[in-house]
Design an enzyme around this catalytic site. Structure first.
Site, mmCIF file in Angstrom:
data_model
loop_
_atom_site.group_PDB
_atom_site.id
_atom_site.type_symbol
_atom_site.label_atom_id
_atom_site.label_comp_id
_atom_site.label_asym_id
_atom_site.label_seq_id
_atom_site.Cartn_x
_atom_site.Cartn_y
_atom_site.Cartn_z
ATOM 1 N NE ARG A 94 -3.271 2.572 2.736
ATOM 2 C CZ ARG A 94 -3.179 3.462 3.723
ATOM 3 N NH1 ARG A 94 -2.403 3.221 4.772
ATOM 4 N NH2 ARG A 94 -3.858 4.582 3.681
ATOM 5 C CG HIS A 138 -1.002 9.132 3.369
ATOM 6 N ND1 HIS A 138 -1.183 7.795 3.672
ATOM 7 C CD2 HIS A 138 -0.535 9.686 4.507
ATOM 8 C CE1 HIS A 138 -0.819 7.564 4.933
ATOM 9 N NE2 HIS A 138 -0.422 8.712 5.462
ATOM 10 C CD GLU A 183 -4.538 7.950 9.547
ATOM 11 O OE1 GLU A 183 -4.030 9.017 9.913
ATOM 12 O OE2 GLU A 183 -4.094 6.836 9.879
ATOM 13 C CG ASN A 322 -4.909 3.667 8.680
ATOM 14 O OD1 ASN A 322 -5.011 2.643 8.013
ATOM 15 N ND2 ASN A 322 -4.456 4.805 8.185
ATOM 16 C CE1 TYR A 324 0.087 3.167 13.643
ATOM 17 C CE2 TYR A 324 -1.909 4.156 12.742
ATOM 18 C CZ TYR A 324 -0.637 3.630 12.558
ATOM 19 O OH TYR A 324 -0.093 3.576 11.301
ATOM 20 C CD GLU A 387 -1.454 4.194 8.093
ATOM 21 O OE1 GLU A 387 -1.211 4.630 9.247
ATOM 22 O OE2 GLU A 387 -1.588 4.928 7.105
HETATM 23 O O1 IFM Z 1 2.662 7.917 9.946
HETATM 24 C C1 IFM Z 1 1.296 7.970 10.105
HETATM 25 C C2 IFM Z 1 0.583 7.760 8.794
HETATM 26 O O2 IFM Z 1 0.983 8.679 7.837
HETATM 27 C C3 IFM Z 1 -0.903 7.880 8.959
HETATM 28 N N1 IFM Z 1 -1.363 7.024 10.029
HETATM 29 C C4 IFM Z 1 -0.679 7.096 11.286
HETATM 30 C C5 IFM Z 1 0.816 6.915 11.081
HETATM 31 C C6 IFM Z 1 1.556 6.983 12.420
HETATM 32 O O3 IFM Z 1 1.343 8.220 13.021
#
Ligand code: IFM
Length: 481
Positions: A94, A138, A183, A322, A324, A387
């Site tokens: 990706r 992006h 995002e 995505n 985290y 992600e």
């Molecule tokens: O690095 C970023 C990415 O560009 C978008 N998602 C979160 C990642 C980590 O912060």
């Protein structure tokens, strides 16, 4: 929750991966990057400045005054990087296209020299048997479009659809997987409200207008791509074989800190602003009433025109997630007040008390399982984790290896969280590690390293970290070969 990885240590000292049960043989495995974070070559072949090139020059905007001028120099090292991707054993890569490379002025014709890079990248991936998964946006808006008003300005949505058309005309014969936006919350909230990201504006109303125009841009681009792929996509249908279309959102699983009405309201507000404001119009074709009411309380009205919501809710084939971290919300501040100095309801993030990554983000893998099940229940789309990963302060060892047990533990726990969601019924079809290699982490500059490959920025030498070896072995073991 324990931070211990479920791996053993091989005699040579390298962690050994185990198969993750519950993931099918056709589960999609990938690595992800974005253009501004890795390409460099900021002025090559007709590329013009994006909002990030400009923002990086603002004193104090980016840690260390760093920028993406050189980044990982991927633009000049692409063949070696693709070979490295192939060696990791993934089936999908990706990456994003840089709008200012492809359409330097944000409108008008395509720049053949900029497109040629992506043409070569796609061909090189396909020669290696790797599926290209393209993200159109992006975060690197051509600066000329920001000067004309940026995402708060409706015309930017139309410009985005035209750019999408140029990209598809050049690559659509070989690229099937297209993500419109990465995002949009970050583009709108961090870019136009908090000012932490480019273009660094601090205007809540402008940020909410940006939300609508980002979503409209997504919808118009989706329509354009379907027309070009010859699959108009009647309402409620998925596209024909030529196109797999999606959008990627940054999402977490938010819960109230306690069951007090204030905490429940705070969690509702956070979910409204972070998740439903995007997914309700995308999937259900309407903005959430409670969020619209909250915005009205702040004197903001979304600039919706006839036909916009129909465009925004064009059928999606896949939702990119995505993930985290996850959060607990309180509706009171540390002193028990329910409103802040401006008289607005408090929405306070209350830490779980869990271990954190180098970004300071709490490690909450079970939040990913909960999130995927909630998305399945409320929105019903197939998902791919576009992600997931972690920054840690890993350092090379004397023998040249890069031991990063923390990252292995993080990846392991989250891949297992995905498998658990699948076993509980969520339709999750793939997992992409963020990131292929250390890169420019936006306002943090190069200090935060997310890669499963280390980049020495002085020499541009790449070294596969232990997590990269572990990821390759995990994929292999999980596929059963
Ligand atoms: O690095 C970023 C990415 O560009 C978008 N998602 C979160 C990642 C980590 O912060």
């Amino acid at each position: 929750m324990t931070a211990a990885p479920s791996h053993t240590t091989a005699p040579a000292g390298r962690p050994v991966a185990q198969a993750v049960g519950g993931l099918p043989a056709d589960f999609r495995w990938g690595v992800a990057t974005s253009a501004y974070q890795i390409e460099g070559a900021a002025r090559a072949d007709g590329r013009t400045p994006s909002i990030w090139d400009t923002f990086c020059r603002v004193p104090g905007a980016v840690a260390g005054g760093e920028n993406g001028d050189t980044a990982c120099d991927h633009y000049h090292r692409m063949p070696e990087d693709v070979a490295m991707i192939a060696d990791l054993g993934v089936d999908t890569y990706r990456f994003s296209l840089a709008w200012p490379r492809i359409q330097p002025h944000g409108s008008g014709p395509a720049n053949a020299r900029g497109l040629a890079f992506y043409d070569r990248l796609v061909d090189t991936l396909l020669e290696r048997g790797i599926t290209p998964w393209v993200t159109l946006y992006h975060w690197d808006l051509p600066q000329e479009l920001e000067d004309a008003g940026g995402w708060p300005h409706r015309d930017t949505a139309h410009r985005f659809a035209d750019y999408a058309g140029l990209a598809h005309a050049a690559l659509g014969d070989r690229v099937r997987h297209w993500t419109t936006l990465n995002e949009p919350w970050c583009s709108a909230w961090l870019g136009y409200f908090t000012g932490e990201h480019a273009p660094g504006r601090r205007d809540f109303g402008a940020a909410m207008h940006a939300v609508h125009h980002l979503l409209l841009g997504h919808g118009l681009a989706a329509r354009r791509l379907r027309e070009m792929a010859g699959t108009p996509g009647a309402p409620g249908t998925a596209s024909a074989p030529g196109l797999e279309l999606g959008i990627t959102l940054n999402l977490g699983h938010g819960v109230p800190h306690t069951d007090s009405p204030a905490d429940v309201a705070a969690a509702r507000r956070a979910d409204g602003m972070g998740t439903r404001l995007y997914l309700d119009p995308l999937v259900h074709g309407r903005y959430p009433e409670d969020v619209v009411a909250d915005l009205a309380d702040r004197g903001v009205r979304l600039p919706v025109r006839d036909g916009d919501l129909a465009a925004i809710s064009a059928p999606l084939d896949v939702l990119g997630v995505n993930y985290y971290s996850s959060h607990r919300f309180s509706g009171t501040d540390e002193h028990g007040a329910e409103t802040d100095a401006d008289g607005r309801p408090v929405v306070r993030d209350v830490p779980h008390g869990l271990p954190r990554t180098a970004m300071g983000w709490e490690i909450v893998p079970e939040g990913l399982t909960a999130l995927l099940l909630r998305l399945h229940r409320d929105y019903g789309l197939p998902t791919v984790i576009t992600e997931n990963g972690a920054a840690f302060d890993d350092r090379p060892a004397a023998d040249g290896s890069v031991p990063d047990a923390d990252r292995i533990a993080y990846l392991d726990q989250h891949i297992r969280a995905v498998a658990a969601a699948r076993q509980a019924g969520a339709d999750v079809r793939g997992y992409f590690a963020w990131s292929l290699m250390d890169n420019f982490e936006w306002a943090y500059g190069y200090a935060k390293r997310f890669g499963i490959v280390r980049v020495d920025y002085d020499t541009q030498r790449r070294t596969v970290k232990d997590s990269g070896h572990w990821y390759r072995d995990t994929i292999r073991a999980t596929r059963g070969r």
